[in-house]
Design an enzyme around this catalytic site. Sequence first.
Site, PDB file in Angstrom:
ATOM      1  CD  GLN A   8      -2.210   2.119   0.810  1.00  0.00           C
ATOM      2  OE1 GLN A   8      -2.923   1.526   0.009  1.00  0.00           O
ATOM      3  NE2 GLN A   8      -2.196   3.435   0.891  1.00  0.00           N
ATOM      4  CB  THR A   9       2.619   3.320  -1.668  1.00  0.00           C
ATOM      5  OG1 THR A   9       3.364   4.521  -1.552  1.00  0.00           O
ATOM      6  CG2 THR A   9       2.353   3.026  -3.129  1.00  0.00           C
ATOM      7  NE  ARG A  10      -0.811   8.753   3.360  1.00  0.00           N
ATOM      8  CZ  ARG A  10      -0.113   9.769   3.860  1.00  0.00           C
ATOM      9  NH1 ARG A  10       0.216  10.782   3.079  1.00  0.00           N
ATOM     10  NH2 ARG A  10       0.252   9.779   5.126  1.00  0.00           N
ATOM     11  N   GLY A  65       3.005   0.055   5.694  1.00  0.00           N
ATOM     12  CA  GLY A  65       3.999   1.042   6.108  1.00  0.00           C
ATOM     13  C   GLY A  65       3.358   2.072   7.025  1.00  0.00           C
ATOM     14  NE  ARG A  66       5.809   6.441  10.526  1.00  0.00           N
ATOM     15  CZ  ARG A  66       6.534   7.495  10.945  1.00  0.00           C
ATOM     16  NH1 ARG A  66       7.795   7.610  10.627  1.00  0.00           N
ATOM     17  NH2 ARG A  66       5.946   8.442  11.650  1.00  0.00           N
ATOM     18  CG  ASP A  67       1.341   5.194   2.689  1.00  0.00           C
ATOM     19  OD1 ASP A  67       2.305   5.931   2.966  1.00  0.00           O
ATOM     20  OD2 ASP A  67       1.150   4.730   1.554  1.00  0.00           O
ATOM     21  CG  HIS A  68      -2.662   2.781   6.736  1.00  0.00           C
ATOM     22  ND1 HIS A  68      -1.519   2.099   6.419  1.00  0.00           N
ATOM     23  CD2 HIS A  68      -3.593   2.378   5.841  1.00  0.00           C
ATOM     24  CE1 HIS A  68      -1.746   1.285   5.402  1.00  0.00           C
ATOM     25  NE2 HIS A  68      -2.996   1.437   5.036  1.00  0.00           N
ATOM     26  CG  HIS A 125       8.380   2.147   1.195  1.00  0.00           C
ATOM     27  ND1 HIS A 125       8.122   3.435   0.798  1.00  0.00           N
ATOM     28  CD2 HIS A 125       7.916   2.044   2.463  1.00  0.00           C
ATOM     29  CE1 HIS A 125       7.509   4.083   1.772  1.00  0.00           C
ATOM     30  NE2 HIS A 125       7.376   3.257   2.803  1.00  0.00           N
ATOM     31  CG  HIS A 168      11.292   5.319   1.732  1.00  0.00           C
ATOM     32  ND1 HIS A 168      11.513   4.172   2.461  1.00  0.00           N
ATOM     33  CD2 HIS A 168      10.288   5.986   2.353  1.00  0.00           C
ATOM     34  CE1 HIS A 168      10.698   4.138   3.487  1.00  0.00           C
ATOM     35  NE2 HIS A 168       9.933   5.215   3.448  1.00  0.00           N
TER      36      HIS A 168
END
Length: 294
Positions: free
Chosen positions: A197-199, A291-294, A206, A203
């Site tokens: 998942q990514t917005r 990851g930390r997208d949320h 990831h 990097h």
Amino acid sequence: MALVNPHGGGSLRPLLLEGQALKAELARAQSLPKVKVSSREAGDIIMLGIGGFTPLEGFMTHTDWQGVCDGMKMANGLFWPIPITLSTDTATAAGFHTGGDIALVNPDDDSILATMKVTEKYSINKAHECATVYKTTDIEHPGVKMVMEQGEVNLAGPIKVLSQGDFPQKYGELFMSPKETRAKFEAMGWSKVAAFQTRNPMHRSHEYLAKIAIETCDGVLIHSLLGNLKPGDIPADVRSEAISTLAEHYFVKNTVLQAGYPLDMRYAGPREALLHALFRQNYGCSHLIVGRDH
């Protein structure tokens, strides 16, 4: 081995009409009362249309909303972590009666996205939704802001989807339905698939996580959000170009597939991660890299 089943254990349930059925419903929709939906709701409609929200048939009832907020379960017991609701203002809702049909209009160009049979009209405690889903009622939080600014009345009912908005034209082959990603996976011989998942552009960390996933899975779907973001986030076209370059030059051929989906980001932390895992199952993924997208 076969791909993982869609959420709920059945088949994909895309609500997008095609052919003569689409033509007839579009004609009928012209004479129906109309509700202009928000950007978030438009993304939800398109997800319902392409089967991304399988097995939902439309927007949630009050009982569903309450169950999702308080226990992440709909009235029928189906796991669901974030309410999928449609709202309007009190004056507009007063013009509709339960059992009647309405047309749902794209906020960008006034085109008709869907028709809906209104089975229930209800109000909610918006602060309660924010406290349970986002763990805060701070209006500065972008997800809380979306909920607090929505209409006073929620409308529940099944929908028939008539359009995918401008996503196919704007993003071309990057915009894929669950049926299409599943067909790609099967063509490549994948059955164990991890979704990333990514917005944001990927990097080094990831990249590392995706390559570790490839060691235990057949491949990775780099699944990029194409809907609206909060101010300051990186636009989808820039992000997808960066990811394409990374995939072409830094991954073994045929180990990653990039695709996009039409939702607006909700910024709901753990609950959004669970929603993403749920609909990635519909896209054919058995695992999710968070990851930390949320």
